[in-house]
Design a protein around this motif. Structure first.
Motif, mmCIF file in Angstrom:
data_model
loop_
_atom_site.group_PDB
_atom_site.id
_atom_site.type_symbol
_atom_site.label_atom_id
_atom_site.label_comp_id
_atom_site.label_asym_id
_atom_site.label_seq_id
_atom_site.Cartn_x
_atom_site.Cartn_y
_atom_site.Cartn_z
ATOM 1 N N LEU A 69 0.831 -1.207 0.000
ATOM 2 C CA LEU A 69 0.000 0.000 0.000
ATOM 3 C C LEU A 69 0.865 1.257 0.000
ATOM 4 N N LEU A 70 1.881 1.270 0.860
ATOM 5 C CA LEU A 70 2.763 2.435 0.914
ATOM 6 C C LEU A 70 3.508 2.609 -0.404
ATOM 7 N N GLY A 71 3.819 1.491 -1.056
ATOM 8 C CA GLY A 71 4.435 1.577 -2.371
ATOM 9 C C GLY A 71 3.528 2.277 -3.361
ATOM 10 N N ARG A 72 2.230 1.954 -3.306
ATOM 11 C CA ARG A 72 1.283 2.569 -4.239
ATOM 12 C C ARG A 72 1.112 4.060 -3.968
ATOM 13 N N VAL A 73 0.949 4.429 -2.696
ATOM 14 C CA VAL A 73 0.658 5.833 -2.393
ATOM 15 C C VAL A 73 1.888 6.729 -2.520
ATOM 16 N N THR A 74 3.086 6.129 -2.581
ATOM 17 C CA THR A 74 4.304 6.934 -2.742
ATOM 18 C C THR A 74 4.892 6.831 -4.144
ATOM 19 N N GLY A 75 4.232 6.079 -5.035
ATOM 20 C CA GLY A 75 4.743 5.953 -6.393
ATOM 21 C C GLY A 75 5.897 4.992 -6.532
ATOM 22 N N HIS A 76 5.978 4.013 -5.621
ATOM 23 C CA HIS A 76 7.054 3.016 -5.674
ATOM 24 C C HIS A 76 6.474 1.605 -5.634
ATOM 25 N N SER A 77 5.435 1.374 -6.420
ATOM 26 C CA SER A 77 4.735 0.088 -6.388
ATOM 27 C C SER A 77 5.651 -1.078 -6.733
ATOM 28 N N GLU A 78 6.481 -0.908 -7.752
ATOM 29 C CA GLU A 78 7.330 -2.010 -8.202
ATOM 30 C C GLU A 78 8.333 -2.406 -7.135
ATOM 31 N N ALA A 79 8.978 -1.412 -6.524
ATOM 32 C CA ALA A 79 9.967 -1.701 -5.476
ATOM 33 C C ALA A 79 9.294 -2.329 -4.259
ATOM 34 N N ALA A 80 8.103 -1.839 -3.910
ATOM 35 C CA ALA A 80 7.386 -2.384 -2.758
ATOM 36 C C ALA A 80 6.969 -3.825 -3.010
ATOM 37 N N GLU A 81 6.503 -4.112 -4.235
ATOM 38 C CA GLU A 81 6.104 -5.472 -4.569
ATOM 39 C C GLU A 81 7.300 -6.416 -4.516
ATOM 40 N N GLN A 82 8.431 -5.954 -5.002
ATOM 41 C CA GLN A 82 9.643 -6.770 -4.973
ATOM 42 C C GLN A 82 10.060 -7.077 -3.539
ATOM 43 N N LEU A 83 10.012 -6.062 -2.683
ATOM 44 C CA LEU A 83 10.364 -6.259 -1.277
ATOM 45 C C LEU A 83 9.396 -7.225 -0.613
ATOM 46 N N ALA A 84 8.106 -7.038 -0.835
ATOM 47 C CA ALA A 84 7.106 -7.903 -0.207
ATOM 48 C C ALA A 84 7.302 -9.355 -0.628
ATOM 49 N N ARG A 85 7.608 -9.574 -1.893
ATOM 50 C CA ARG A 85 7.817 -10.949 -2.369
ATOM 51 C C ARG A 85 9.074 -11.563 -1.765
ATOM 52 N N GLN A 86 10.107 -10.764 -1.586
ATOM 53 C CA GLN A 86 11.326 -11.269 -0.944
ATOM 54 C C GLN A 86 11.029 -11.689 0.493
#
Length: 227
Positions: A69-86
């Motif tokens: 969610l924070l990735g989406r609201v800050t414009g960093h969805s791809e990086a947040a998704e990568q971190l969450a998957r790790q």
């Protein structure tokens, strides 16, 4: 906020009821509030400040969704998704090592003892760490995510492992062993009372990316023969 190290050098504002004018002076693109700031929503809106209120997640899975969610609201969805998957991959790897565990140890997780013995149930992300580790949390029958237990309840439950996350309050393993009636608790007799350092306590008490570090830390304490 004291992590990462660079956070210590940033300007600070009051936490529970921050001054709206002080926040506005910082010209933020986004203000992220927690449950402690619920009463501030109207003031933030009236001041035209970009405020999002995020209650503390109740599970480790909720922490990972918060990262997304924070990735989406800050414009960093791809990086947040990568971190969450790790992080999810690390959780799966840990779970695989415990696949054959049918019944983990009885555990008491002490959050605070200054004003009473406070702990965490499976209805909190802290307690969910123990659920993922297949531990039997002696507090799970209590109401709410962070209940207070009596000395009698803890002694009767006879935890096999005690994890102390309140070292910053001056609590020591020796003090716990000396508590009236605690000398016969299995965790005490088997020397399985573990005092977390301040850094370690933060890992298991803050709903952020390091929560999986905390999960891996607890796994080593609960199952030293497997990790």
């Amino acid at each position: 906020s004291d992590y990462p190290e660079a956070a210590k050098a940033l300007p600070k504002v009051e936490y529970t009821r921050p001054n709206v004018e002080s926040l506005a002076a910082l010209r933020p693109d986004l203000i992220i509030g927690s449950g402690r700031q619920k009463d501030m929503v109207a003031a933030m809106q009236n001041a035209g400040l970009p405020f999002v209120l995020l209650d503390e997640p109740g599970s480790v899975a909720g922490v990972l969704e918060r990262i997304r969610l924070l990735g989406r609201v800050t414009g960093h969805s791809e990086a947040a998704e990568q971190l969450a998957r790790q992080l999810e991959a690390r959780i799966r790897a840990l779970s695989e090592k415990l696949a054959d565990v049918t019944q983990g140890p009885r555990v008491f997780h002490e959050i605070s003892s200054t004003a009473g013995l406070y702990t965490a149930t499976a209805r909190s992300f802290v307690g969910d760490l123990y659920t993922l580790l297949k531990a039997r949390n002696i507090a799970d029958a209590a109401a709410g995510p962070y209940p207070q237990l009596s000395q009698e309840v803890i002694i009767q439950a006879d935890p096999e492992v005690i994890v102390l996350a309140d070292g910053r309050e001056g609590v020591t393993v020796e003090q716990v062993r000396a508590r009236p009636g605690w000398s016969g608790i299995s965790a005490v007799t088997r020397q399985r009372v573990y005092l977390l350092s301040d850094v370690q306590a933060n890992l298991v008490s803050r709903p952020g990316p390091r929560v999986v570090d905390g999960l891996e830390l607890l796994a080593k304490l609960l199952y030293p023969d497997r990790f």
